[in-house]
Design an enzyme around this catalytic site. Structure first.
Site, mmCIF file in Angstrom:
data_model
loop_
_atom_site.group_PDB
_atom_site.id
_atom_site.type_symbol
_atom_site.label_atom_id
_atom_site.label_comp_id
_atom_site.label_asym_id
_atom_site.label_seq_id
_atom_site.Cartn_x
_atom_site.Cartn_y
_atom_site.Cartn_z
ATOM 1 N N TYR A 87 22.580 -16.433 -43.561
ATOM 2 C CA TYR A 87 21.577 -16.532 -43.023
ATOM 3 C C TYR A 87 20.361 -18.046 -43.481
ATOM 4 O O TYR A 87 19.606 -18.502 -42.765
ATOM 5 C CB TYR A 87 20.620 -15.680 -44.109
ATOM 6 C CG TYR A 87 19.720 -15.799 -44.470
ATOM 7 C CD1 TYR A 87 18.806 -15.111 -43.246
ATOM 8 C CD2 TYR A 87 18.237 -15.923 -44.895
ATOM 9 C CE1 TYR A 87 17.160 -14.688 -42.717
ATOM 10 C CE2 TYR A 87 16.831 -16.057 -44.962
ATOM 11 C CZ TYR A 87 16.106 -15.016 -43.913
ATOM 12 O OH TYR A 87 14.914 -15.251 -44.067
ATOM 13 N N SER A 141 11.504 -19.213 -43.064
ATOM 14 C CA SER A 141 11.791 -18.734 -44.310
ATOM 15 C C SER A 141 12.060 -19.536 -45.315
ATOM 16 O O SER A 141 12.425 -21.026 -44.859
ATOM 17 C CB SER A 141 13.149 -18.059 -44.268
ATOM 18 O OG SER A 141 13.647 -17.498 -45.244
#
Length: 301
Positions: free
Chosen positions: A155, A142
């Site tokens: 995250y 990501s």
């Protein structure tokens, strides 16, 4: 001299988090290239449906990446059914949004356990088989690995962690003929992102970003970019392409993120406290349908 294309025809490709989102799309695109795919994840009905779309050679295994024994059975089952593993993609991931001050600690721990420890388990268990085929490992990291964002602290930490793990592993296994890639995606139109958009604090975060950081991109295009990267055995896969520039100037990215988002932190804090008061433990539930599946699996355990 350019490296010859790594054909996926006849290759065995294992993907975790394959019931939905990027994992499912990559599986479909790999199957179209002639790969035999192994889908690993939760939600058996979804896994079975995606496998049916991937052809007769596709197999699927219900396994939570937090469960070492279940994951090991999935890897061994893939080897038994498909004869080995050429490519493994550690893709399983969840997210919870909101300020850390108002987050449920167990939710933060789940994010790290699934995204980081689950990826380490996946690569460790797949490595002997991928080494035997001189294959390729791919980690979904990501864009949060490059630019950690407020409201997504756990995250972001997990994605920074998997990026570091993959980069170190690449150096360890190059002499075995194994390549390791890291995939960086921006906001992709998946259940995880759509689930996050249902929360006002997450909506505030997204709404504060400027183009192109604010744009949502189609999952099928992300999968196409991923397949091209696998066929090149790339060390970086970036979709959309502007992420490559972020990788090259990553030292200034946190400063740019703070510039764009910093003025909204008091409002983020207020929204987080309000949401906890209104929703209780559900305020920091894992986002999207995949997050719901992960929470159900945790309750069963």
């Amino acid at each position: 001299m350019a490296r010859a294309r790594y054909s996926l025809a006849g290759k065995s490709v294992l993907i975790t988090g394959a019931a939905r989102g990027i994992g499912a799309e990559v599986a479909r695109h790999a199957a179209r290239r002639g790969a035999r795919v192994s889908l690993v994840g939760l939600e058996p009905e979804m896994l079975e449906r995606v496998a049916a779309e991937c052809g007769l050679d596709a197999v699927w295994f219900e396994a939570d990446v937090r469960d070492r024994e279940a994951l090991e059975r999935a890897v061994d089952g893939t080897v038994d059914r498909l004869g080995g593993i050429d490519v493994a993609m550690a893709n399983a991931g969840v997210a919870t949004g909101g300020a850390i001050a108002h987050a449920d600690l167990s939710r933060l721990e789940q994010v790290v356990e699934i995204n980081l420890i689950g990826a380490i388990r996946t690569f460790k268990l797949c490595l002997p088989h991928v080494s035997a085929r001189r294959g390729y490992l791919l980690q979904n990291a990501s864009v949060s690995a490059i630019g950690p964002a407020p409201g997504l602290a756990a995250y972001s930490a997990s994605k920074c962690g998997v990026e570091g793990f993959a980069n170190a592993l690449r150096m360890e296994v190059r002499h075995r003929g194994v390549d390791v890639g890291v995939a960086y995606y921006s906001w992709i139109d998946t259940e995880l992102v759509r689930g996050g958009d249902e929360h006002p604090d997450f909506e505030l975060l997204r709404g504060s970003l400027r183009w192109p950081l604010s744009k949502t991109y189609p999952a099928t295009r992300a999968a196409e970019a991923t397949i091209r990267g696998i066929e090149r055995r790339s060390r970086w896969i970036a979709y959309p392409g502007w992420i490559k520039a972020m990788i090259l100037v990553r030292g200034v990215v946190p400063h740019l993120t703070e510039t764009q988002l910093g003025d909204n932190m008091a409002e983020l804090d207020r929204l987080g406290a309000e949401k906890v008061e209104r929703m209780g433990d559900d305020a920091t539930a894992l986002a999207g349908a995949g997050g719901e599946a992960a929470m159900r699996a945790q309750r069963v355990d």
